[in-house]
Design a protein around this motif. Structure first.
Motif, PDB file in Angstrom:
ATOM      1  N   LEU A   1       0.815  -1.204   0.000  1.00  0.00           N
ATOM      2  CA  LEU A   1       0.000   0.000   0.000  1.00  0.00           C
ATOM      3  C   LEU A   1       0.857   1.264   0.000  1.00  0.00           C
ATOM      4  CD1 LEU A   1      -2.637  -1.181   2.637  1.00  0.00           C
ATOM      5  CD2 LEU A   1      -2.744  -1.366   0.142  1.00  0.00           C
ATOM      6  N   THR A   2       0.719   2.017  -1.081  1.00  0.00           N
ATOM      7  CA  THR A   2       1.424   3.293  -1.221  1.00  0.00           C
ATOM      8  C   THR A   2       0.476   4.283  -1.885  1.00  0.00           C
ATOM      9  OG1 THR A   2       2.252   2.763  -3.434  1.00  0.00           O
ATOM     10  CG2 THR A   2       3.623   2.086  -1.567  1.00  0.00           C
ATOM     11  N   GLU A   3       0.885   5.559  -1.973  1.00  0.00           N
ATOM     12  CA  GLU A   3       0.053   6.559  -2.646  1.00  0.00           C
ATOM     13  C   GLU A   3      -0.195   6.161  -4.105  1.00  0.00           C
ATOM     14  OE1 GLU A   3      -1.620   9.182  -1.581  1.00  0.00           O
ATOM     15  OE2 GLU A   3      -1.029   8.678   0.482  1.00  0.00           O
ATOM     16  N   THR A   4       0.849   5.668  -4.770  1.00  0.00           N
ATOM     17  CA  THR A   4       0.682   5.259  -6.175  1.00  0.00           C
ATOM     18  C   THR A   4      -0.258   4.060  -6.276  1.00  0.00           C
ATOM     19  OG1 THR A   4       2.763   4.026  -5.965  1.00  0.00           O
ATOM     20  CG2 THR A   4       2.866   6.182  -7.017  1.00  0.00           C
ATOM     21  N   PHE A   5      -0.182   3.147  -5.340  1.00  0.00           N
ATOM     22  CA  PHE A   5      -1.076   1.982  -5.307  1.00  0.00           C
ATOM     23  C   PHE A   5      -2.533   2.448  -5.251  1.00  0.00           C
ATOM     24  CE2 PHE A   5      -3.667  -1.248  -3.378  1.00  0.00           C
ATOM     25  CZ  PHE A   5      -3.142  -2.471  -3.765  1.00  0.00           C
ATOM     26  N   SER A   6      -2.826   3.420  -4.361  1.00  0.00           N
ATOM     27  CA  SER A   6      -4.209   3.869  -4.130  1.00  0.00           C
ATOM     28  C   SER A   6      -4.788   4.608  -5.331  1.00  0.00           C
ATOM     29  CB  SER A   6      -4.279   4.750  -2.891  1.00  0.00           C
ATOM     30  OG  SER A   6      -3.568   5.973  -3.097  1.00  0.00           O
ATOM     31  N   LYS A   7      -3.918   5.120  -6.208  1.00  0.00           N
ATOM     32  CA  LYS A   7      -4.388   5.893  -7.361  1.00  0.00           C
ATOM     33  C   LYS A   7      -4.543   5.045  -8.628  1.00  0.00           C
ATOM     34  CE  LYS A   7      -2.251  10.144  -5.618  1.00  0.00           C
ATOM     35  NZ  LYS A   7      -1.173  11.135  -5.806  1.00  0.00           N
ATOM     36  N   LYS A   8      -4.112   3.786  -8.565  1.00  0.00           N
ATOM     37  CA  LYS A   8      -4.166   2.919  -9.746  1.00  0.00           C
ATOM     38  C   LYS A   8      -5.478   2.134  -9.768  1.00  0.00           C
ATOM     39  CE  LYS A   8       0.286   3.291 -11.178  1.00  0.00           C
ATOM     40  NZ  LYS A   8       0.852   3.387 -12.514  1.00  0.00           N
ATOM     41  N   GLY A   9      -6.164   2.153 -10.884  1.00  0.00           N
ATOM     42  CA  GLY A   9      -7.395   1.378 -11.000  1.00  0.00           C
ATOM     43  C   GLY A   9      -7.148  -0.116 -10.911  1.00  0.00           C
ATOM     44  N   TRP A  10      -6.043  -0.565 -11.528  1.00  0.00           N
ATOM     45  CA  TRP A  10      -5.731  -1.991 -11.596  1.00  0.00           C
ATOM     46  C   TRP A  10      -5.479  -2.574 -10.206  1.00  0.00           C
ATOM     47  CZ3 TRP A  10      -6.367  -5.233 -15.501  1.00  0.00           C
ATOM     48  CH2 TRP A  10      -5.814  -6.504 -15.387  1.00  0.00           C
ATOM     49  N   THR A  11      -4.634  -1.897  -9.420  1.00  0.00           N
ATOM     50  CA  THR A  11      -4.308  -2.405  -8.085  1.00  0.00           C
ATOM     51  C   THR A  11      -5.525  -2.369  -7.168  1.00  0.00           C
ATOM     52  OG1 THR A  11      -3.493  -0.186  -7.552  1.00  0.00           O
ATOM     53  CG2 THR A  11      -1.850  -1.849  -8.174  1.00  0.00           C
ATOM     54  N   ASN A  12      -6.366  -1.389  -7.341  1.00  0.00           N
ATOM     55  CA  ASN A  12      -7.576  -1.308  -6.517  1.00  0.00           C
ATOM     56  C   ASN A  12      -8.555  -2.429  -6.857  1.00  0.00           C
ATOM     57  OD1 ASN A  12      -7.772   1.161  -4.600  1.00  0.00           O
ATOM     58  ND2 ASN A  12      -6.788   1.983  -6.444  1.00  0.00           N
ATOM     59  N   ARG A  13      -8.628  -2.790  -8.127  1.00  0.00           N
ATOM     60  CA  ARG A  13      -9.489  -3.915  -8.505  1.00  0.00           C
ATOM     61  C   ARG A  13      -8.973  -5.213  -7.891  1.00  0.00           C
ATOM     62  NH1 ARG A  13      -9.998  -1.038 -13.417  1.00  0.00           N
ATOM     63  NH2 ARG A  13      -8.259  -2.163 -14.398  1.00  0.00           N
ATOM     64  N   GLU A  14      -7.658  -5.386  -7.890  1.00  0.00           N
ATOM     65  CA  GLU A  14      -7.072  -6.579  -7.265  1.00  0.00           C
ATOM     66  C   GLU A  14      -7.405  -6.623  -5.775  1.00  0.00           C
ATOM     67  OE1 GLU A  14      -3.106  -7.061 -10.132  1.00  0.00           O
ATOM     68  OE2 GLU A  14      -2.893  -6.504  -8.027  1.00  0.00           O
ATOM     69  N   LEU A  15      -7.260  -5.478  -5.111  1.00  0.00           N
ATOM     70  CA  LEU A  15      -7.526  -5.423  -3.674  1.00  0.00           C
ATOM     71  C   LEU A  15      -9.001  -5.676  -3.374  1.00  0.00           C
ATOM     72  CD1 LEU A  15      -6.627  -4.936  -0.781  1.00  0.00           C
ATOM     73  CD2 LEU A  15      -6.882  -2.467  -1.183  1.00  0.00           C
ATOM     74  N   ASN A  16      -9.905  -5.080  -4.159  1.00  0.00           N
ATOM     75  CA  ASN A  16     -11.333  -5.281  -3.943  1.00  0.00           C
ATOM     76  C   ASN A  16     -11.714  -6.750  -4.124  1.00  0.00           C
ATOM     77  OD1 ASN A  16     -11.876  -2.602  -3.362  1.00  0.00           O
ATOM     78  ND2 ASN A  16     -12.257  -2.067  -5.510  1.00  0.00           N
ATOM     79  N   SER A  17     -11.134  -7.401  -5.151  1.00  0.00           N
ATOM     80  CA  SER A  17     -11.405  -8.834  -5.365  1.00  0.00           C
ATOM     81  C   SER A  17     -10.912  -9.645  -4.174  1.00  0.00           C
ATOM     82  CB  SER A  17     -10.721  -9.320  -6.641  1.00  0.00           C
ATOM     83  OG  SER A  17     -11.257  -8.685  -7.780  1.00  0.00           O
ATOM     84  N   ALA A  18      -9.729  -9.297  -3.680  1.00  0.00           N
ATOM     85  CA  ALA A  18      -9.164 -10.019  -2.533  1.00  0.00           C
ATOM     86  C   ALA A  18     -10.012  -9.820  -1.283  1.00  0.00           C
ATOM     87  CB  ALA A  18      -7.735  -9.565  -2.284  1.00  0.00           C
ATOM     88  N   ILE A  19     -10.543  -8.599  -1.087  1.00  0.00           N
ATOM     89  CA  ILE A  19     -11.383  -8.319   0.084  1.00  0.00           C
ATOM     90  C   ILE A  19     -12.663  -9.152   0.021  1.00  0.00           C
ATOM     91  CG2 ILE A  19     -12.827  -6.548   1.178  1.00  0.00           C
ATOM     92  CD1 ILE A  19     -10.602  -4.524   0.508  1.00  0.00           C
ATOM     93  N   GLN A  20     -13.254  -9.257  -1.176  1.00  0.00           N
ATOM     94  CA  GLN A  20     -14.463 -10.076  -1.338  1.00  0.00           C
ATOM     95  C   GLN A  20     -14.180 -11.535  -1.023  1.00  0.00           C
ATOM     96  OE1 GLN A  20     -15.817  -9.301  -5.312  1.00  0.00           O
ATOM     97  NE2 GLN A  20     -16.796  -7.371  -4.767  1.00  0.00           N
ATOM     98  N   MET A  21     -13.048 -12.041  -1.519  1.00  0.00           N
ATOM     99  CA  MET A  21     -12.669 -13.426  -1.221  1.00  0.00           C
ATOM    100  C   MET A  21     -12.370 -13.612   0.259  1.00  0.00           C
ATOM    101  SD  MET A  21     -10.160 -14.321  -4.424  1.00  0.00           S
ATOM    102  CE  MET A  21     -10.714 -14.144  -6.117  1.00  0.00           C
ATOM    103  N   ASN A  22     -11.849 -12.581   0.894  1.00  0.00           N
ATOM    104  CA  ASN A  22     -11.443 -12.661   2.295  1.00  0.00           C
ATOM    105  C   ASN A  22     -12.635 -12.813   3.245  1.00  0.00           C
ATOM    106  OD1 ASN A  22      -9.052 -12.597   4.001  1.00  0.00           O
ATOM    107  ND2 ASN A  22      -9.948 -10.749   4.910  1.00  0.00           N
ATOM    108  N   MET A  23     -13.845 -12.488   2.732  1.00  0.00           N
ATOM    109  CA  MET A  23     -15.029 -12.633   3.569  1.00  0.00           C
ATOM    110  C   MET A  23     -15.268 -14.093   3.936  1.00  0.00           C
ATOM    111  SD  MET A  23     -17.626  -9.936   1.728  1.00  0.00           S
ATOM    112  CE  MET A  23     -17.248  -8.189   1.655  1.00  0.00           C
ATOM    113  N   THR A  24     -14.884 -14.999   3.034  1.00  0.00           N
ATOM    114  CA  THR A  24     -15.044 -16.436   3.314  1.00  0.00           C
ATOM    115  C   THR A  24     -13.713 -17.109   3.633  1.00  0.00           C
ATOM    116  OG1 THR A  24     -14.884 -16.882   0.938  1.00  0.00           O
ATOM    117  CG2 THR A  24     -17.088 -16.647   1.867  1.00  0.00           C
ATOM    118  N   ARG A  25     -12.618 -16.411   3.366  1.00  0.00           N
ATOM    119  CA  ARG A  25     -11.283 -16.970   3.633  1.00  0.00           C
ATOM    120  C   ARG A  25     -10.547 -15.996   4.558  1.00  0.00           C
ATOM    121  NH1 ARG A  25      -8.874 -17.824  -2.241  1.00  0.00           N
ATOM    122  NH2 ARG A  25      -7.159 -18.765  -1.086  1.00  0.00           N
TER     123      ARG A  25
END
Length: 496
Positions: free
Chosen positions: A414-438
């Motif tokens: 997690l960095t400022e550049t990470f938070s501004k990238k659409g691609w990295t945010n999509r990866e994180l959002n997908s991981a958060i959704q998976m993390n609800m069951t894992r």
């Protein structure tokens, strides 16, 4: 285009029906008359055939006589005419477009009983006189001289050679009378009937087996003895064929039911023993290499072993489909064993890989994350890292989605550049959704000045690590992080 091909074949057929000499036949087939005459003189002395053996899946060897040069060309030209004349019924499943051994097996799945019989010496039993007689029949209408010429280029040592393009087509046409007789029996008793070359299968969802098909059967310690009915035996015998009694099989629902080598009790499938044996062969290659493993499995021929493994993987793919997880794992094992020349095997191997860690980061932070990746891989941790995992030409979306799904732990840097990238945010959002069951699968690392609370409130209750501000402290931090990750991975594996 299709109409012109039909016209061309029609025209060749008309030419053959009007032909009276070797020259006429050669011109009808689009061949040089002098060269064709030379081929015709040597059709039976072996000059235009290459004889060899190939191993059968069931053991033993199959004799192949492969035509070469001018004879092969003549047979190929004639084959198009045979295809044009012959209209196979839906029950013929071999050597016909849009059919296969899988389709043949699928037709008989989930039946009360299945009877398989094998025709003995199918190609060799079709002799020169039978082929010549076929060409003289009203189906073709060739005169005696032309029928003799064509029969000579289609037979070798007095019968159909296994390896010629004309042989399966002629065998299917000659077996049409057999198909008609057995089909009459099948229709009168509401049975299913197919023929895959020399393999005949009859089945039914009804419990009763007609006596025309099976007169009697009884079980013994070595298997099941089957006495075929007179109707079926007479149909085969009167059509000029013979039954190989040793391969007759009658299978009930409580038995493993097979058709053309595939299990069909509930769905079409490959035998478990075949998959287990293939896994053993791949494992032996991984352990001792192709050269040594070939000595055990294929008489020491390394190339033959590779072809054998590719053939079996292709067989499983055809039966179970390209998305089958068992196939994917076998391809991964084969690829790791060194079978790297086949593209589709490599693709399936890539899609079956599982990762311990997914490193998500912005490209601007790659240099720091790369050092963590190197340390983890040094410790034998499987890492999804874009520049080493995604290859030129790969679908980035498919690869990333696969990596997210198949990774045990997700580590976002997690960095400022990470938070501004659409691609990295999509990866994180997908991981958060998976993390609800894992649970406890997201392990964040943040840069010293990054505010997690304001940028990613969903991670407020997730413990994170902070990358050191001083580069001199990086090595110790990476080592510490790697130690903890290895411990977590081992704990995860032991709990499965």
């Amino acid at each position: 285009m299709k109409a012109s091909i039909v016209f061309h074949t029609d025209f060749r057929l008309i030419q053959l029906r009007a032909a009276h000499s070797v020259r006429d036949v050669a011109l009808a087939l689009g061949l040089d008359p002098k060269k064709f005459f030379h081929v015709l003189k040597h059709t039976d002395d072996g000059r235009y055939y290459r004889d060899f053996e190939i191993p059968k899946k069931t053991g033993g060897y199959r004799q192949i006589s492969k035509p070469v040069k001018g004879l092969a060309l003549a047979q190929d030209r004639l084959s198009t005419i045979l295809d044009h004349v012959y209209n196979p019924g839906s029950y013929v499943k071999a050597f016909v477009k849009k059919t296969s051994f899988v389709e043949n097996a699928r037709y008989h799945k989930a039946q009360r009983w299945i009877l398989n019989i094998d025709l003995k010496d199918f190609f060799p039993s079709i002799s020169f006189p039978r082929v010549r007689g076929l060409f003289l029949s009203t189906l073709f209408g060739f005169n005696e001289r032309v029928a003799t010429i064509l029969a000579r280029i289609c037979t070798y040592k007095g019968s159909l050679p296994q390896g010629a393009s004309t042989s399966p087509r002629l065998a299917n046409i000659i077996a049409k009378s057999l198909d008609k007789k057995i089909l009459e029996i099948a229709k009168s008793h509401q049975l299913k009937y197919t023929r895959y070359s020399d393999d005949i299968s009859l089945s039914s969802s009804k419990k009763v087996i007609p006596t025309l098909v099976v007169k009697n059967f009884h079980d013994n310690p070595d298997g099941r003895d089957v006495i075929l009915g007179d109707g079926l035996k007479n149909a085969v015998r009167s059509s000029g064929f013979f039954i190989n009694a040793s391969k007759t099989r009658l299978m009930m629902p409580n038995n493993r039911q097979e058709v053309t080598g595939l299990v069909v009790n509930k769905r079409v499938n490959v035998r478990r023993t075949d998959i287990a044996k293939l896994r053993m062969k791949i494992h032996s290659v991984k352990k001792v290499g192709f050269s040594e493993a070939a000595k055990v499995w294929v008489d020491g021929n390394e190339a033959q072993l590779k072809n054998h493994l590719v053939g079996w993987l292709a067989h499983i793919r055809q039966v179970r489909g390209p998305s089958d997880p068992v196939l994917a794992k076998l391809c991964l094992q084969a690829h790791e064993a060194g079978l790297t020349e086949i593209k589709w095997i490599e693709e399936l191997a890539d899609m079956s890989k599982e990762f311990d860690v997914f490193l998500s980061h912005a490209s601007e932070d790659k240099e720091r994350v790369r050092r963590l990746q190197a340390e983890l891989e040094e410790r034998k941790v499987s890492v999804f890292f874009d520049e080493s995992t995604i290859k030129w030409g790969d679908s980035i979306v498919e690869k990333v989605n696969h990596g997210l799904l198949k990774s045990t732990f997700f580590i976002p840097f997690l960095t400022e550049t990470f938070s501004k990238k659409g691609w990295t945010n999509r990866e994180l959002n997908s991981a958060i959704q998976m993390n609800m069951t894992r649970k406890r699968r997201i392990l964040p690392i943040k840069s010293p000045d990054f505010d997690v609370d304001s940028k990613y409130p969903l991670l407020n209750d997730t413990l994170y690590k902070t990358w050191p501000r001083d580069p001199a402290d990086e090595a110790a931090f990476i080592s510490e992080i790697s130690d903890e990750l290895v411990a977590l991975i081992e704990m995860e594996k032991s709990s499965v």
